[in-house]
Design an enzyme around this catalytic site. Sequence first.
Site, PDB file in Angstrom:
ATOM      1  N   HIS A   1      67.220  39.708  84.068  1.00 57.80           N
ATOM      2  CA  HIS A   1      67.439  38.559  83.196  1.00 57.80           C
ATOM      3  C   HIS A   1      66.323  37.557  83.497  1.00 57.80           C
ATOM      4  O   HIS A   1      66.096  37.219  84.669  1.00 57.80           O
ATOM      5  CB  HIS A   1      68.780  37.904  83.494  1.00 57.80           C
ATOM      6  CG  HIS A   1      69.984  38.642  82.970  1.00 57.80           C
ATOM      7  ND1 HIS A   1      70.220  39.962  83.219  1.00 57.80           N
ATOM      8  CD2 HIS A   1      71.020  38.212  82.190  1.00 57.80           C
ATOM      9  CE1 HIS A   1      71.365  40.316  82.627  1.00 57.80           C
ATOM     10  NE2 HIS A   1      71.865  39.271  82.002  1.00 57.80           N
TER      11      HIS A   1
ATOM     12  N   GLU B   1      66.434  33.062  80.150  1.00 58.22           N
ATOM     13  CA  GLU B   1      67.674  32.700  79.439  1.00 58.22           C
ATOM     14  C   GLU B   1      67.808  31.173  79.561  1.00 58.22           C
ATOM     15  O   GLU B   1      67.767  30.459  78.575  1.00 58.22           O
ATOM     16  CB  GLU B   1      68.879  33.418  80.058  1.00 58.22           C
ATOM     17  CG  GLU B   1      70.214  33.101  79.381  1.00 58.22           C
ATOM     18  CD  GLU B   1      71.414  33.771  80.063  1.00 58.22           C
ATOM     19  OE1 GLU B   1      71.309  34.144  81.251  1.00 58.22           O
ATOM     20  OE2 GLU B   1      72.476  33.888  79.409  1.00 58.22           O
TER      21      GLU B   1
HETATM   22  N1  HPA Z   1      73.290  35.738  82.333  1.00 53.28           N
HETATM   23  C1  HPA Z   1      73.276  35.785  83.649  1.00 53.28           C
HETATM   24  N2  HPA Z   1      74.203  36.412  84.359  1.00 53.28           N
HETATM   25  C2  HPA Z   1      75.199  37.020  83.712  1.00 53.28           C
HETATM   26  C3  HPA Z   1      75.265  36.996  82.337  1.00 53.28           C
HETATM   27  C4  HPA Z   1      74.253  36.334  81.610  1.00 53.28           C
HETATM   28  O1  HPA Z   1      74.226  36.257  80.364  1.00 53.28           O
HETATM   29  N3  HPA Z   1      76.379  37.694  82.012  1.00 53.28           N
HETATM   30  C5  HPA Z   1      76.939  38.131  83.145  1.00 53.28           C
HETATM   31  N4  HPA Z   1      76.228  37.713  84.185  1.00 53.28           N
HETATM   32 ZN    ZN Z   2      73.441  39.258  80.542  1.00 50.04          ZN
END
Ligand code: HPA
Ligand code: ZN
Length: 341
Positions: free
Chosen positions: A200, A203
């Site tokens: 990730h 975000e």
């Molecule tokens: N972002 C970060 N961590 C997470 C997410 C997300 O969208 N969903 C579950 N853990």
């Molecule tokens: Zn996620």
Amino acid sequence: MTQTDTRTEFIARLPKAELHLHIEGSLEPELMFELAQRNGVNIPFASVEEVRAAYDFSNLQDFLDIYYQGMGVLLKEEDFFDLTMAYLERANMDNVRHVEIFFDPQGHTERGVSFDTAIGGILRALDAGEERFGITYRLIMCFLRHLSEEAAFETLAEAEKWLDRIEGVGLDSSEVGHPPSKFARVYAAAREKGLKLVAHAGEEGPPEYVWEALDLLKIDRIDHGNRALEDGALVERIAADGQTLTVCPLSNLKLCVIDRIEHSPVKRMLELGIRATVNSDDPAYFGGYVNANFNAIASALDLSVAELTQLAANSFSGSFLSDADKAAHIAKVSAFARDYQ
Ligand code: HPA
Ligand code: ZN
């Protein structure tokens, strides 16, 4: 039929893959109650309606607090089986033909549920789902980035005997303050073991985190990546490398990454030549599975049939399937779009 009806039907029947799905985030309130009762676990809600009402988030951390609390009802192997099977039934209804799902082992081992219990139930359901629905799968194990590098190494060690069943590693949880660089050595070790790498990034975190994920972690795919669009050189790099971004429109809206669904970056990414995909992230918490995500942006961004078809094709080309399997799925996407009247 209205244009929306036609588009909804097209989306419903379009074959697609889901590449960004946290299995613990598919825990619907009904199943949460059932498992709480079955396992004698107390949850601080009196009804399903009360649970849903609590799903009002102003940022990622708000959500994560409830998400980690929710997974507290998962104790036994069969709980993980039921959770995963419920997701696959739902994915099948959306004509998802391939899934690459995340699980958070540390979310379980931290509260005394073993790695083997969690992965055992998830894999048994994935195998049963492949048999029942023909949905193929890959499993990705995520490290919780708010925990230490040492804890991530311990988790990688616990995964050792399952490595033939684990496709890759990911990085999730609280992004800001926990840059990818914190896990550079863990990712190097995972790469040595032949694992695929995703993370990730962008975000809530800045474009620098996306650069780090690419350059320091050497990831094969970016999860979210929204904030990459703030940096022109980064956009060029992502497009030139053919990197896939797993975008999650309803998640972005619920976590206030965007203030209106019309601000979803998916169409802009396609226009910039980025291989964007559409995914549900944590569908039980964010209000919809993959088709709901497609539908939300199809009308808000006025996506054409060609753009929807591109997004479905991207979901396969950005997957970890073999080249032959990718080509076979993409041929079906193209044939479906061509024959669609
Ligand atoms: N972002 C970060 N961590 C997470 C997410 C997300 O969208 N969903 C579950 N853990
Ligand atoms: Zn996620």
